[in-house]
Design a protein around this motif. Structure first.
Motif, PDB file in Angstrom:
ATOM      1  N   LEU A  20       0.840  -1.206   0.000  1.00  9.56           N
ATOM      2  CA  LEU A  20       0.000   0.000   0.000  1.00  9.56           C
ATOM      3  C   LEU A  20       0.871   1.251   0.000  1.00  9.56           C
ATOM      4  O   LEU A  20       0.548   2.250  -0.660  1.00  9.56           O
ATOM      5  N   GLU A  21       1.984   1.197   0.707  1.00 16.29           N
ATOM      6  CA  GLU A  21       2.902   2.351   0.716  1.00 16.29           C
ATOM      7  C   GLU A  21       3.468   2.569  -0.687  1.00 16.29           C
ATOM      8  O   GLU A  21       3.639   3.694  -1.139  1.00 16.29           O
ATOM      9  N   ARG A  22       3.724   1.441  -1.371  1.00 15.36           N
ATOM     10  CA  ARG A  22       4.211   1.538  -2.759  1.00 15.36           C
ATOM     11  C   ARG A  22       3.124   2.171  -3.646  1.00 15.36           C
ATOM     12  O   ARG A  22       3.417   3.012  -4.496  1.00 15.36           O
ATOM     13  N   ALA A  23       1.878   1.750  -3.407  1.00 16.81           N
ATOM     14  CA  ALA A  23       0.768   2.327  -4.181  1.00 16.81           C
ATOM     15  C   ALA A  23       0.695   3.832  -3.946  1.00 16.81           C
ATOM     16  O   ALA A  23       0.473   4.609  -4.881  1.00 16.81           O
ATOM     17  N   VAL A  24       0.932   4.261  -2.697  1.00 10.30           N
ATOM     18  CA  VAL A  24       0.921   5.698  -2.380  1.00 10.30           C
ATOM     19  C   VAL A  24       2.059   6.391  -3.126  1.00 10.30           C
ATOM     20  O   VAL A  24       1.864   7.411  -3.792  1.00 10.30           O
ATOM     21  N   LYS A  75       3.454   5.554  -5.799  1.00  8.34           N
ATOM     22  CA  LYS A  75       3.224   5.542  -7.253  1.00  8.34           C
ATOM     23  C   LYS A  75       2.019   6.408  -7.641  1.00  8.34           C
ATOM     24  O   LYS A  75       1.641   6.464  -8.809  1.00  8.34           O
ATOM     25  N   GLY A  76       1.352   6.968  -6.632  1.00 11.65           N
ATOM     26  CA  GLY A  76       0.191   7.820  -6.927  1.00 11.65           C
ATOM     27  C   GLY A  76      -1.093   7.050  -7.176  1.00 11.65           C
ATOM     28  O   GLY A  76      -2.080   7.612  -7.639  1.00 11.65           O
ATOM     29  N   ALA A  77      -1.088   5.734  -6.854  1.00  9.79           N
ATOM     30  CA  ALA A  77      -2.290   4.926  -7.081  1.00  9.79           C
ATOM     31  C   ALA A  77      -3.234   4.966  -5.875  1.00  9.79           C
ATOM     32  O   ALA A  77      -4.377   4.490  -5.964  1.00  9.79           O
ATOM     33  N   LEU A  78      -2.761   5.496  -4.753  1.00 10.28           N
ATOM     34  CA  LEU A  78      -3.576   5.556  -3.528  1.00 10.28           C
ATOM     35  C   LEU A  78      -3.205   6.837  -2.790  1.00 10.28           C
ATOM     36  O   LEU A  78      -2.016   7.185  -2.704  1.00 10.28           O
ATOM     37  N   ARG A  79      -4.232   7.530  -2.258  1.00 17.25           N
ATOM     38  CA  ARG A  79      -3.918   8.751  -1.489  1.00 17.25           C
ATOM     39  C   ARG A  79      -3.448   8.353  -0.092  1.00 17.25           C
ATOM     40  O   ARG A  79      -3.993   7.424   0.512  1.00 17.25           O
ATOM     41  N   GLU A  80      -2.456   9.096   0.412  1.00 25.57           N
ATOM     42  CA  GLU A  80      -1.850   8.736   1.703  1.00 25.57           C
ATOM     43  C   GLU A  80      -2.903   8.629   2.809  1.00 25.57           C
ATOM     44  O   GLU A  80      -2.864   7.724   3.641  1.00 25.57           O
ATOM     45  N   GLU A  81      -3.867   9.555   2.789  1.00 24.53           N
ATOM     46  CA  GLU A  81      -4.873   9.570   3.867  1.00 24.53           C
ATOM     47  C   GLU A  81      -5.837   8.381   3.781  1.00 24.53           C
ATOM     48  O   GLU A  81      -6.591   8.115   4.700  1.00 24.53           O
ATOM     49  N   GLU A  82      -5.785   7.646   2.642  1.00 31.69           N
ATOM     50  CA  GLU A  82      -6.676   6.477   2.503  1.00 31.69           C
ATOM     51  C   GLU A  82      -6.027   5.198   3.024  1.00 31.69           C
ATOM     52  O   GLU A  82      -6.698   4.185   3.230  1.00 31.69           O
ATOM     53  N   LEU A  83      -4.729   5.244   3.212  1.00 34.21           N
ATOM     54  CA  LEU A  83      -3.980   4.009   3.532  1.00 34.21           C
ATOM     55  C   LEU A  83      -4.509   3.290   4.780  1.00 34.21           C
ATOM     56  O   LEU A  83      -4.792   2.089   4.744  1.00 34.21           O
ATOM     57  N   GLU A  84      -4.683   4.041   5.863  1.00 32.65           N
ATOM     58  CA  GLU A  84      -5.126   3.403   7.110  1.00 32.65           C
ATOM     59  C   GLU A  84      -6.512   2.790   6.950  1.00 32.65           C
ATOM     60  O   GLU A  84      -6.796   1.708   7.464  1.00 32.65           O
ATOM     61  N   GLY A  85      -7.378   3.483   6.209  1.00 34.01           N
ATOM     62  CA  GLY A  85      -8.734   2.982   5.968  1.00 34.01           C
ATOM     63  C   GLY A  85      -8.699   1.655   5.218  1.00 34.01           C
ATOM     64  O   GLY A  85      -9.423   0.712   5.552  1.00 34.01           O
ATOM     65  N   VAL A  86      -7.827   1.567   4.217  1.00 36.65           N
ATOM     66  CA  VAL A  86      -7.721   0.330   3.427  1.00 36.65           C
ATOM     67  C   VAL A  86      -7.220  -0.794   4.336  1.00 36.65           C
ATOM     68  O   VAL A  86      -7.781  -1.896   4.365  1.00 36.65           O
ATOM     69  N   LEU A  87      -6.158  -0.483   5.097  1.00 34.55           N
ATOM     70  CA  LEU A  87      -5.621  -1.505   6.018  1.00 34.55           C
ATOM     71  C   LEU A  87      -6.683  -1.972   7.007  1.00 34.55           C
ATOM     72  O   LEU A  87      -6.783  -3.171   7.308  1.00 34.55           O
ATOM     73  N   GLY A  88      -7.504  -1.029   7.472  1.00 36.00           N
ATOM     74  CA  GLY A  88      -8.544  -1.338   8.457  1.00 36.00           C
ATOM     75  C   GLY A  88      -9.638  -2.233   7.888  1.00 36.00           C
ATOM     76  O   GLY A  88     -10.389  -2.857   8.640  1.00 36.00           O
ATOM     77  N   ARG A  89      -9.749  -2.292   6.571  1.00 35.49           N
ATOM     78  CA  ARG A  89     -10.780  -3.154   5.971  1.00 35.49           C
ATOM     79  C   ARG A  89     -10.317  -4.606   5.837  1.00 35.49           C
ATOM     80  O   ARG A  89     -11.075  -5.458   5.420  1.00 35.49           O
TER      81      ARG A  89
END
Ligand code: CAA
Length: 298
Positions: free
Chosen positions: A50-54, A56-70
């Motif tokens: 997910l950090e790599r996705a951030v 690379k611009g494929a994921l916004r940084e503020e979305e990372l925790e939400g994705v992990l939480g799912r």
């Protein structure tokens, strides 16, 4: 038929890739580590991807925790009881997968969709151990799952049309383009891709070209993102070997037979990127063609 929460059994590359993709598209996932042990490594790998996705611009940084939480991690099957879809992505061994399906059938209601991410095993053979068979199907993703757009939805012998439609819709919801395939060994992609890789190995054995030149030819001459050797190393030579054996078992044609070079690399544990050596040597920066393969095959 709505798919709201998904269980994934198997926390390897494919299981994690599926979990990441689904969670990035808002789906709650329970990821089961199929072999005993801590889930720490799988959690760390997901976070890294997910950090790599951030980056690379494929994921916004503020979305990372939400994705992990799912994504909930566990080493138990019981938490899957409430899922509307379960996808298994464990070892490519029919008996082990059948055993898992028997266990899942006892845990989940009869309407829960049971899908397999197998590459070359028979979905129908997995279905055969279940009583409620209409809900069993294939859902086959490609590595790296977050980056590859395709998903094959496999319509096996008794799979219901309702289940196939639900899976097709689910694929679109998680950003994948589905194709519906009948239950044939290797489905579409691996049925074509595996003989292609085996043929490249035979060209190497015949001395037609070097590893580097065969890869370069397919990259520049056919616009493939990777040549056949880089791709085989990326997939894992044990996986390519297993796919070849399963397809040969079914087709019994020489073009699907395993070349000596592949057998030898697998026997010696040179499985590609994951072991640091395969057709290329990844211990060197940048990777170089494996020097042991420069000599003619005896
Ligand atoms: N999570 C989500 N997105 C990510 C990401 C991550 N961890 N890392 C990168 N991305 C995004 C990037 O933002 C980028 O998006 P855009 O194109 O929108 O900008 C995109 O993914 C590409 O990222 P990279 O630049 O890092 O990747 P690349 O261009 O170098 O391509 C590759 C890498 C996709 C692996 C490419 O080399 C490729 O397609 N190789 C062939 C792979 C293949 O054929 N796989 C199938 C194997 S067969 C199989 O899997 C079936 C089986 O059953 C064994």
């Amino acid at each position: 038929m709505d798919i709201n929460s998904v269980g994934i059994v198997g926390s390897g590359t494919m299981g994690l890739g599926m979990a990441q993709t689904m969670a990035q598209h808002g789906v709650n996932v329970t990821l089961v580590k199929a072999t005993p042990g801590s889930t720490d490594k799988a959690q760390a790998t997901l976070k890294k991807s997910l950090e790599r996705a951030v980056s690379k611009g494929a994921l916004r940084e503020e979305e990372l925790e939400g994705v992990l939480g799912r994504v909930a991690f566990t080493d138990q099957l019981d938490p899957l009881a409430d899922c509307s879809l379960i996808v298994e992505s464990i070892i490519e061994d029919l008996e082990t997968k059948q055993d898992l399906f028997r266990k899942l059938c006892k845990i989940v209601p009869a309407e829960t969709i049971l899908a397999t991410n197998t590459s070359t095993l028979s979905v129908t053979a997995l279905m055969s151990v279940c009583e409620a068979r209409a809900r069993v199907a294939g859902l086959h993703f490609f590595n790296p799952v977050p980056l590859m757009s395709l998903a094959e939805v496999i319509h096996a012998f008794e799979t219901s049309d309702v289940v196939v439609t639900a899976l097709v819709n689910f694929c679109r919801r998680i950003g994948k383009e589905p194709v519906v395939v009948q239950d044939t060994t290797g489905f579409i992609v691996n049925r074509l891709l595996t003989p292609y890789i085996l043929n490249a190995i035979r060209l190497l054995e015949q001395g037609t070209g070097t590893i580097g030149d065969i890869d370069k030819a397919m990259r520049l001459g056919a616009s493939h993102p990777m040549g056949p050797f880089a791709l085989a190393d990326y997939i894992g030579l044990d996986v390519v070997n297993a796919m070849a054996q399963n397809i040969y078992e079914d087709v019994r044609q020489q073009y699907t037979a395993t070349p000596h070079t592949l057998t030898r690399l697998v026997l010696l544990g040179y499985l590609g990127r994951k072991t640091g050596k395969g057709f290329y040597d990844y211990t060197q920066q940048p990777a170089i063609p494996n020097p042991d393969l420069a000599r003619p095959v005896a």
